[in-house]
Design an enzyme around this catalytic site. Structure first.
Site, PDB file in Angstrom:
ATOM      1  N   GLN A 116       0.904  -1.196   0.185  1.00  0.00           N
ATOM      2  CA  GLN A 116      -0.114   0.035   0.012  1.00  0.00           C
ATOM      3  C   GLN A 116       0.905   1.132  -0.073  1.00  0.00           C
ATOM      4  O   GLN A 116       1.390   1.529   1.042  1.00  0.00           O
ATOM      5  CB  GLN A 116      -0.905  -0.203   1.270  1.00  0.00           C
ATOM      6  N   GLY A 246     -10.498   0.836  -0.770  1.00  0.00           N
ATOM      7  CA  GLY A 246     -10.126   0.361  -1.827  1.00  0.00           C
ATOM      8  C   GLY A 246      -8.691   1.178  -2.297  1.00  0.00           C
ATOM      9  O   GLY A 246      -8.564   2.104  -1.676  1.00  0.00           O
ATOM     10  N   MET A 247      -7.981   0.848  -3.214  1.00  0.00           N
ATOM     11  CA  MET A 247      -6.713   1.590  -3.626  1.00  0.00           C
ATOM     12  C   MET A 247      -6.580   1.424  -5.112  1.00  0.00           C
ATOM     13  O   MET A 247      -6.678   0.272  -5.576  1.00  0.00           O
ATOM     14  CB  MET A 247      -5.491   1.088  -2.953  1.00  0.00           C
ATOM     15  N   GLU A 248      -6.386   2.677  -5.845  1.00  0.00           N
ATOM     16  CA  GLU A 248      -6.843   2.794  -7.201  1.00  0.00           C
ATOM     17  C   GLU A 248      -5.414   2.379  -8.084  1.00  0.00           C
ATOM     18  O   GLU A 248      -5.084   2.899  -9.005  1.00  0.00           O
ATOM     19  CB  GLU A 248      -7.238   4.007  -7.636  1.00  0.00           C
ATOM     20  N   HIS A 272     -15.490   4.121  -7.386  1.00  0.00           N
ATOM     21  CA  HIS A 272     -14.742   4.953  -6.839  1.00  0.00           C
ATOM     22  C   HIS A 272     -13.361   4.721  -7.391  1.00  0.00           C
ATOM     23  O   HIS A 272     -12.556   5.751  -8.007  1.00  0.00           O
ATOM     24  CB  HIS A 272     -14.823   4.837  -5.352  1.00  0.00           C
ATOM     25  N   GLU A 273     -12.952   3.540  -7.151  1.00  0.00           N
ATOM     26  CA  GLU A 273     -11.704   3.072  -7.613  1.00  0.00           C
ATOM     27  C   GLU A 273     -11.236   3.337  -9.349  1.00  0.00           C
ATOM     28  O   GLU A 273     -10.483   3.724  -9.703  1.00  0.00           O
ATOM     29  CB  GLU A 273     -11.078   1.821  -7.196  1.00  0.00           C
ATOM     30  N   HIS A 276     -10.954   6.891 -10.560  1.00  0.00           N
ATOM     31  CA  HIS A 276      -9.565   7.223 -10.324  1.00  0.00           C
ATOM     32  C   HIS A 276      -8.734   6.938 -11.554  1.00  0.00           C
ATOM     33  O   HIS A 276      -7.564   7.490 -11.701  1.00  0.00           O
ATOM     34  CB  HIS A 276      -8.695   6.498  -9.197  1.00  0.00           C
ATOM     35  N   GLU A 295      -9.469  13.143  -4.849  1.00  0.00           N
ATOM     36  CA  GLU A 295     -10.552  12.304  -4.243  1.00  0.00           C
ATOM     37  C   GLU A 295     -11.732  13.213  -4.285  1.00  0.00           C
ATOM     38  O   GLU A 295     -12.754  12.572  -4.433  1.00  0.00           O
ATOM     39  CB  GLU A 295     -10.147  12.031  -2.640  1.00  0.00           C
ATOM     40  N   ASP A 350      -0.645  11.429   5.073  1.00  0.00           N
ATOM     41  CA  ASP A 350      -1.691  10.589   5.600  1.00  0.00           C
ATOM     42  C   ASP A 350      -2.811  11.119   6.587  1.00  0.00           C
ATOM     43  O   ASP A 350      -4.008  10.871   6.417  1.00  0.00           O
ATOM     44  CB  ASP A 350      -1.422   8.977   6.091  1.00  0.00           C
ATOM     45  N   TYR A 358     -12.650  14.551   0.144  1.00  0.00           N
ATOM     46  CA  TYR A 358     -13.713  13.817  -0.684  1.00  0.00           C
ATOM     47  C   TYR A 358     -15.072  14.373  -0.875  1.00  0.00           C
ATOM     48  O   TYR A 358     -15.663  14.724  -2.054  1.00  0.00           O
ATOM     49  CB  TYR A 358     -13.938  12.450  -0.285  1.00  0.00           C
TER      50      TYR A 358
END
Ligand code: BES
Ligand code: ZN
Length: 580
Positions: A116, A246-248, A272-273, A276, A295, A350, A358
């Site tokens: 990540q 999730g991570m795009e 959403h992802e 991106h 975002e 972070d 968002y």
């Protein structure tokens, strides 16, 4: 940094990636004699520099470790040399990797690894210029035990063949935070001609059912914002310790298994992802202070995709719940964190990842849409993505483009579009849109009736309500409810045994606030088996409010902590305290 070549061994027993990173550089400043890279807890074995035909040893220096930024690695680059090669290994406690024991996977037989990298964790697994302002292409060779599969957010992912040596290439230029790697016992199921899902073998069929609308989402996004530029769109469903929803990662979204509700009710996360792929991966925030460009745009586009695929009512529900999230966040945040163009100086980026960028960002775009009309705004966004494709841009770049191509700099629009206030000031402008959903309005009235003792309507309607309506119902009940009323809710709607992670989470939070003990076992099971930060952070925060709760939090966390991702551990240590 222009191009990267990785050559890495995945060593599960040592919890290390080791090998080399070769970087092709462009000497932007012709007088410079060194290249400065980011690292965090990397062991640097040696460095070389070269001109493409031969390598020579390079003097290098690893600076002191900064708690936020890690250690700078400076490598001497003689005139004529435009590449460096660094032989290195990662630390078992790399902040951007999680190494899972077999017991932490669904299959329980093989270990698992995933990365990540966002925001600044790529540096913990490769020496790079770890800023979103710099973009690279890459190639990689990754070796695993032969029975396991390695995947990257790149071209080359296997759909069947195993064997332990895997080759990847990422031909489009991306920032380092989008570099991604995973390894484990992973199988594949196709979703459509250019999409599919990866997951552990026992999860992959369930995931394929849940995500069967992915091609329709891609088609909808392309109709709105132009061609999908990344060739394939696959999804990797990770074990439950994945700290995000999730991570795009380009070509390969990483997703939490808590989105597998069985009824597609949480797949806005995929929208959403996928979104991106335009906002974020194609046009990227140049600094983490511009995070809302990633975002906020993505949240706006996510809802446009949901509208295309699931209808206007579904999109309206997401927008209403989003505005509620924003208001909850505004009640909690310091003024400085309510500013879209956030100042993160001296902080870990972070920390800027609250709901604010968002939802406030999405509302700003929605207000522009409402002011200039959907047709013109869609056309504007499409041109924006073309214009800035594969570039990293700042908030000022966006504002200049907006003024040049849509709003003009005339003062006439200022009252209805107070851009400066939206972007540089805390809170929400009075003109901010207030999304409305008739369905959620009805549910709010049922919640009000239920609270004043008229429970019939909710009882009758609940079984047919969607997940979003159920969430609205729970959120609209007074806080805290008397424990007896929580028991009544639980008995009527079986909430503490809900298999839907969002509903279970919402109910567990209410149970804690009410001091209702009937969900205690579920709470413990939830916190020990799921590491998604959005869920576990508020639950621990609620627990530690009382002495008894703090003791319970400690006991549960002692069991859960070994299974959490380093990012989640960092978050929960701050709430519960690190074990002595
Ligand atoms: N890019 C983010 C995740 C992220 C942000 C990771 C900042 C690290 C730092 C991703 O696209 C995201 O927003 N995920 C959300 C889900 C989404 C549906 C709102 C999440 O994980 O909760
Ligand atoms: Zn996102």
């Amino acid at each position: 940094m222009r191009r990267l070549e990785l050559d890495l061994d995945v060593d599960f027993s040592e919890r290390r990636l080791s090998g080399s990173a070769t970087l092709e550089l462009e000497r932007v400043d012709p007088t410079s004699t060194r290249v400065h890279l980011d690292t965090r807890r990397l062991s640097i074995e040696r460095a070389e520099s070269g001109d493409g035909s031969r390598w020579s040893p390079a003097a290098h220096e690893l600076g002191p470790a900064d708690p936020i930024l890690g250690a700078g690695l400076s490598v001497v680059l003689p005139a004529g040399h435009d590449r460096v090669r660094i032989f290195y290994a990662t630390s078992p406690s790399a902040s951007g990797l999680q190494w899972l024991e077999p017991a932490q996977t669904a299959g329980r037989r093989h270990p698992f690894l995933f990365s990540q990298s966002q925001a600044i964790h790529a540096r913990s697994w490769a020496p790079v210029q770890d800023t979103p302002a710099v973009r690279i292409t890459y190639e990689a060779v990754v070796r695993t035990p032969p029975e396991l599969v390695a995947l990257m957010g790149a071209a080359g992912n296997t759909t069947g063949e195993r064997g332990g040596t895997y080759r990847f290439s990422m031909p489009q230029r991306i920032p380092a935070y989008l570099m991604a790697i995973a390894a484990g016992d992973i199988s594949f199921a196709p979703l459509g001609p250019r999409s599919g899902v990866y997951a552990e073998p026992s999860v992959v069929a369930r995931a394929a059912n849940e995500f069967s609308d992915t091609e329709r989402m891609m088609a909808a996004a392309e109709r709105l914002y132009g061609p999908y530029r990344w060739d394939r769109y696959d999804i990797l469903v990770l074990p439950p310790s994945f700290p995000f929803g999730g991570m795009e990662n380009p070509r390969l979204t990483f997703a939490t298994p808590t989105v597998l509700a069985g009824d597609k009710s949480l797949v806005a996360l995929i929208a959403h992802e996928l979104a991106h792929s335009w906002s974020g991966n194609l046009v990227t925030n140049a600094t983490w202070g511009d995070f809302w460009l990633n975002e906020g745009f993505t949240t706006y586009i996510e809802r446009r995709i949901v509208e295309e695929v699931y209808g206007a009512d579904a999109a309206a529900m997401e927008a209403v719940l989003g505005r509620q999230d924003l208001e909850d966040e505004l009640a909690r945040l310091d003024d400085r964190d309510e500013i879209l163009h956030i100042d993160l100086a001296g902080r870990d980026p972070d920390e800027g990842a609250t709901r604010l960028p968002y939802e406030k960002g999405a509302l700003l775009l929605r207000s522009i849409e409402e002011l200039y009309g959907r047709g013109r705004f869609d056309e504007f966004l499409r041109a924006y993505f073309d214009h800035f494709a594969f570039q990293s841009i700042t908030t000022a770049d966006f504002v200049a483009y907006l003024r040049a191509h849509l709003v003009g700099s005339a003062s006439g629009a200022v009252a209805s579009l107070p851009l400066e206030e939206w972007i540089e000031r805390p809170g929400l402008p009075a003109v901010a849109p207030r999304p409305v959903s008739e369905a959620l309005g009805r549910v709010a009235r049922a919640a009000e009736a239920w609270s004043s003792g008229r429970v019939e309507e909710a009882r009758r309607a609940f079984p047919a309500w969607t997940t979003q309506e159920r969430l609205q119902f729970l959120r609209r009940l007074p806080t805290p409810l008397p424990p007896a009323r929580l028991a009544e809710l639980d008995a009527a709607f079986a909430l503490s045994s809900s298999g839907n992670s969002e509903i279970a989470f919402q109910f567990l939070l209410m149970a804690l606030r009410a001091g209702y003990g009937g969900a205690d076992a579920r709470l413990e099971e939830f916190l020990v088996s799921i590491g998604r930060r959005k869920f576990i952070k508020p639950l621990y925060e609620e627990l530690v409010r009382t002495d008894a709760g703090r003791a319970r939090a400690r006991a549960i966390y002692a069991r859960a902590r070994p299974g959490y991702h380093p990012i989640a551990v960092d978050t929960v240590d701050r709430i519960v305290g690190a074990p002595a």
